[in-house]
Write a protein that holds these residues in place. Structure first.
Motif, PDB file in Angstrom:
ATOM      1  N   GLN A 165      36.174  68.178  78.447  1.00  0.00           N
ATOM      2  CA  GLN A 165      37.793  68.329  78.272  1.00  0.00           C
ATOM      3  C   GLN A 165      38.226  67.267  77.217  1.00  0.00           C
ATOM      4  O   GLN A 165      39.070  66.020  78.162  1.00  0.00           O
ATOM      5  CB  GLN A 165      38.322  68.548  79.700  1.00  0.00           C
ATOM      6  N   ARG A 166      38.093  67.687  76.138  1.00  0.00           N
ATOM      7  CA  ARG A 166      38.053  66.511  75.189  1.00  0.00           C
ATOM      8  C   ARG A 166      39.870  66.850  75.536  1.00  0.00           C
ATOM      9  O   ARG A 166      40.634  67.189  74.733  1.00  0.00           O
ATOM     10  CB  ARG A 166      37.958  67.020  73.576  1.00  0.00           C
ATOM     11  N   ALA A 167      40.569  65.355  75.454  1.00  0.00           N
ATOM     12  CA  ALA A 167      41.918  65.103  75.246  1.00  0.00           C
ATOM     13  C   ALA A 167      42.651  64.943  73.767  1.00  0.00           C
ATOM     14  O   ALA A 167      41.873  64.680  72.747  1.00  0.00           O
ATOM     15  CB  ALA A 167      42.418  63.795  75.523  1.00  0.00           C
ATOM     16  N   LEU A 168      43.929  65.705  73.600  1.00  0.00           N
ATOM     17  CA  LEU A 168      44.520  65.987  72.560  1.00  0.00           C
ATOM     18  C   LEU A 168      45.690  65.165  72.423  1.00  0.00           C
ATOM     19  O   LEU A 168      46.260  65.450  73.622  1.00  0.00           O
ATOM     20  CB  LEU A 168      45.510  67.521  72.153  1.00  0.00           C
ATOM     21  N   ASP A 169      46.356  64.809  71.397  1.00  0.00           N
ATOM     22  CA  ASP A 169      47.365  63.882  71.147  1.00  0.00           C
ATOM     23  C   ASP A 169      48.443  64.773  71.566  1.00  0.00           C
ATOM     24  O   ASP A 169      48.824  65.608  71.344  1.00  0.00           O
ATOM     25  CB  ASP A 169      46.922  62.882  70.495  1.00  0.00           C
ATOM     26  N   ALA A 170      49.902  63.984  71.782  1.00  0.00           N
ATOM     27  CA  ALA A 170      50.711  64.697  72.438  1.00  0.00           C
ATOM     28  C   ALA A 170      51.272  65.569  71.563  1.00  0.00           C
ATOM     29  O   ALA A 170      51.779  66.827  71.694  1.00  0.00           O
ATOM     30  CB  ALA A 170      52.079  62.951  72.911  1.00  0.00           C
ATOM     31  N   GLU A 171      51.917  65.006  70.436  1.00  0.00           N
ATOM     32  CA  GLU A 171      52.261  65.478  69.258  1.00  0.00           C
ATOM     33  C   GLU A 171      51.227  66.857  68.821  1.00  0.00           C
ATOM     34  O   GLU A 171      52.064  68.103  68.942  1.00  0.00           O
ATOM     35  CB  GLU A 171      51.841  64.567  67.914  1.00  0.00           C
ATOM     36  N   LEU A 172      50.171  66.726  69.163  1.00  0.00           N
ATOM     37  CA  LEU A 172      49.484  68.246  68.908  1.00  0.00           C
ATOM     38  C   LEU A 172      49.903  68.963  69.853  1.00  0.00           C
ATOM     39  O   LEU A 172      49.654  70.025  69.343  1.00  0.00           O
ATOM     40  CB  LEU A 172      47.993  68.192  68.714  1.00  0.00           C
ATOM     41  N   VAL A 173      49.446  68.694  71.304  1.00  0.00           N
ATOM     42  CA  VAL A 173      49.480  69.697  72.491  1.00  0.00           C
ATOM     43  C   VAL A 173      51.145  69.852  72.539  1.00  0.00           C
ATOM     44  O   VAL A 173      50.513  71.286  72.297  1.00  0.00           O
ATOM     45  CB  VAL A 173      49.336  68.920  73.587  1.00  0.00           C
ATOM     46  N   GLU A 174      51.793  69.209  71.290  1.00  0.00           N
ATOM     47  CA  GLU A 174      53.754  69.427  71.366  1.00  0.00           C
ATOM     48  C   GLU A 174      53.567  70.937  70.698  1.00  0.00           C
ATOM     49  O   GLU A 174      54.221  72.302  70.805  1.00  0.00           O
ATOM     50  CB  GLU A 174      54.961  68.505  71.185  1.00  0.00           C
ATOM     51  N   HIS A 175      53.169  70.654  69.780  1.00  0.00           N
ATOM     52  CA  HIS A 175      53.156  71.326  68.171  1.00  0.00           C
ATOM     53  C   HIS A 175      52.733  73.201  68.651  1.00  0.00           C
ATOM     54  O   HIS A 175      52.700  74.006  68.520  1.00  0.00           O
ATOM     55  CB  HIS A 175      52.579  71.376  67.372  1.00  0.00           C
ATOM     56  N   VAL A 176      51.266  73.065  69.657  1.00  0.00           N
ATOM     57  CA  VAL A 176      50.326  74.137  69.828  1.00  0.00           C
ATOM     58  C   VAL A 176      51.515  74.946  71.301  1.00  0.00           C
ATOM     59  O   VAL A 176      51.538  76.304  71.470  1.00  0.00           O
ATOM     60  CB  VAL A 176      49.549  73.903  71.196  1.00  0.00           C
ATOM     61  N   CYS A 177      52.343  73.981  71.643  1.00  0.00           N
ATOM     62  CA  CYS A 177      53.053  74.875  72.770  1.00  0.00           C
ATOM     63  C   CYS A 177      53.988  75.313  72.032  1.00  0.00           C
ATOM     64  O   CYS A 177      54.350  76.632  73.175  1.00  0.00           O
ATOM     65  CB  CYS A 177      54.231  73.378  73.898  1.00  0.00           C
ATOM     66  N   ARG A 178      55.006  74.651  71.614  1.00  0.00           N
ATOM     67  CA  ARG A 178      55.715  75.378  70.352  1.00  0.00           C
ATOM     68  C   ARG A 178      55.627  76.970  69.840  1.00  0.00           C
ATOM     69  O   ARG A 178      56.362  77.763  69.992  1.00  0.00           O
ATOM     70  CB  ARG A 178      56.575  74.444  69.354  1.00  0.00           C
ATOM     71  N   ARG A 179      54.124  77.254  69.511  1.00  0.00           N
ATOM     72  CA  ARG A 179      54.107  77.968  68.634  1.00  0.00           C
ATOM     73  C   ARG A 179      53.046  79.469  70.241  1.00  0.00           C
ATOM     74  O   ARG A 179      54.216  80.090  69.483  1.00  0.00           O
ATOM     75  CB  ARG A 179      52.385  78.325  68.228  1.00  0.00           C
ATOM     76  N   ALA A 180      53.281  78.519  71.051  1.00  0.00           N
ATOM     77  CA  ALA A 180      53.168  79.189  72.715  1.00  0.00           C
ATOM     78  C   ALA A 180      54.578  80.795  72.998  1.00  0.00           C
ATOM     79  O   ALA A 180      54.373  81.436  73.242  1.00  0.00           O
ATOM     80  CB  ALA A 180      52.481  78.417  73.443  1.00  0.00           C
ATOM     81  N   VAL A 181      55.388  79.151  73.445  1.00  0.00           N
ATOM     82  CA  VAL A 181      56.761  79.543  73.516  1.00  0.00           C
ATOM     83  C   VAL A 181      57.592  80.715  72.926  1.00  0.00           C
ATOM     84  O   VAL A 181      58.814  80.555  73.768  1.00  0.00           O
ATOM     85  CB  VAL A 181      57.397  77.962  74.663  1.00  0.00           C
ATOM     86  N   GLY A 182      57.227  80.137  71.739  1.00  0.00           N
ATOM     87  CA  GLY A 182      58.451  80.943  70.545  1.00  0.00           C
ATOM     88  C   GLY A 182      59.285  79.762  70.928  1.00  0.00           C
ATOM     89  O   GLY A 182      60.050  78.546  71.167  1.00  0.00           O
TER      90      GLY A 182
END
Length: 331
Positions: A14-31
């Protein structure tokens, strides 16, 4: 945006991701129309990274991110894609499973599969069980039995993982599983010999002619319950990424329910709708070995949250597998 992650070892699955990358992924997912207020990593599970995503408007959601392909065992390859393929077959318990709102397997953004699901209410059953009087556990096991039976009633057309059910016989699927585990363990002894024995005894496995849906990991840790309920009411079921078409006796829920007879687990069989029977014979021996090897893979998984396994844990597991192998050889 608030971000909270869990510190993990550098070599963790379960390799951690940095905050900016996770937020970027979230924005693609939620719209783009939804504003993310907070992302909080959840401590549940040992394979995928899971994050609670709180939006300014709307209910919370869960972002789950699979390990990189290089960190996956062969026998666990692309489990998230298997989970995605299983979802339509869980229609009979749709009120208990999260809805998948978005999935991205393109690897355009990160070199990992991920999906966004609805957030289920409740806490993992073991957490609630620890705060509940033991006699009340029976209600939980009764519900698990009922849900497991509902899953097993779904029939398929071929054997193997749901996303890649390519085997015309159950024996071929089981042998292929053993051979993949042998590669994962770089084994030259017990596991390869188990694959050979399963192949020799495949006529017994092939007595199973109708593929049935197996959850693969349907025991207490993957059930959510209402923490305020006196009877440990089930509110959700998670993590069916190991689901396959096969023999119900091989399912993890059945194997766990067979343990500790005379305890609250007996209620499982009432919910399942058939008397508990002492499972024996060749198929049960093979399934027991299969699950022991699944535990072995988890023991040696890099960066596991419970720490490195002891020599005794590995030795005990190997001994139990060897004893099963000896019994199979004597048949």
């Amino acid at each position: 945006m608030r971000y909270q992650s869990i510190d993990r070892a550098d070599d963790a699955c379960q390799r951690a991701l940095d905050a900016e990358l996770v937020e970027h992924v979230c924005r693609r997912a939620v719209g783009a129309d939804h504003q993310v207020e907070a992302i909080t990593e959840l401590p549940w599970g040992t394979y995928n990274n899971a994050y609670r995503v709180d939006l300014r408007a709307g209910p919370p959601m869960v972002l789950r991110i699979a390990p990189e392909r290089a960190r996956q065992y062969r026998v666990e390859a692309e489990l998230m894609r298997n989970e995605y393929a299983v979802a339509p077959y869980l229609a009979g318990i749709s009120e208990l499973v999260p809805r998948i709102h978005f999935a991205d397997f393109t690897h355009q953004m990160i070199d990992r599969d991920y999906l966004l699901q609805s957030f289920l209410p409740g806490v993992p059953a073991p957490e609630a069980m620890g705060q509940s009087a033991r006699p009340r556990w029976a209600s939980l096991f009764h519900q698990i039995g009922t849900i497991t039976r509902s899953i097993h009633e779904v029939a398929g057309r071929a054997f193997g993982p749901v996303a890649n059910a390519r085997f015309t016989s159950w024996g071929a699927a089981v042998v292929a599983h053993f051979r993949s585990v042998a590669e994962d363990l770089q084994d030259t002894g017990h596991v390869r010999d188990l694959a050979d024995e399963a192949e020799r005894l495949s006529d017994v496995l092939d007595e199973i002619t109708e593929p049935r849906l197996l959850h693969g990991d349907g025991w207490t840790v993957n059930f959510l319950v209402d923490p305020g309920s006196d009877e440990l009411t089930v509110t959700g079921l998670c993590d069916w990424d190991r689901a396959e078409w096969g023999d119900p006796l091989a399912d993890w829920a059945i194997q766990r329910a067979l343990l500790r007879p005379g305890t609250e687990r007996e209620a499982f069989w009432i919910g399942y709708g058939q008397p508990r029977t002492v499972a024996s014979g060749i198929r049960q021996e093979i399934y027991r070995a299969r699950h022991l090897l699944g535990l072995r893979l988890d023991l040696i998984r890099p960066g596991r949250s419970s720490g490195a396994p002891t020599d005794d844990e590995i030795a005990t597991n190997d001994q139990e597998v060897g004893e099963i192998l000896d019994r199979l050889r004597s048949t």
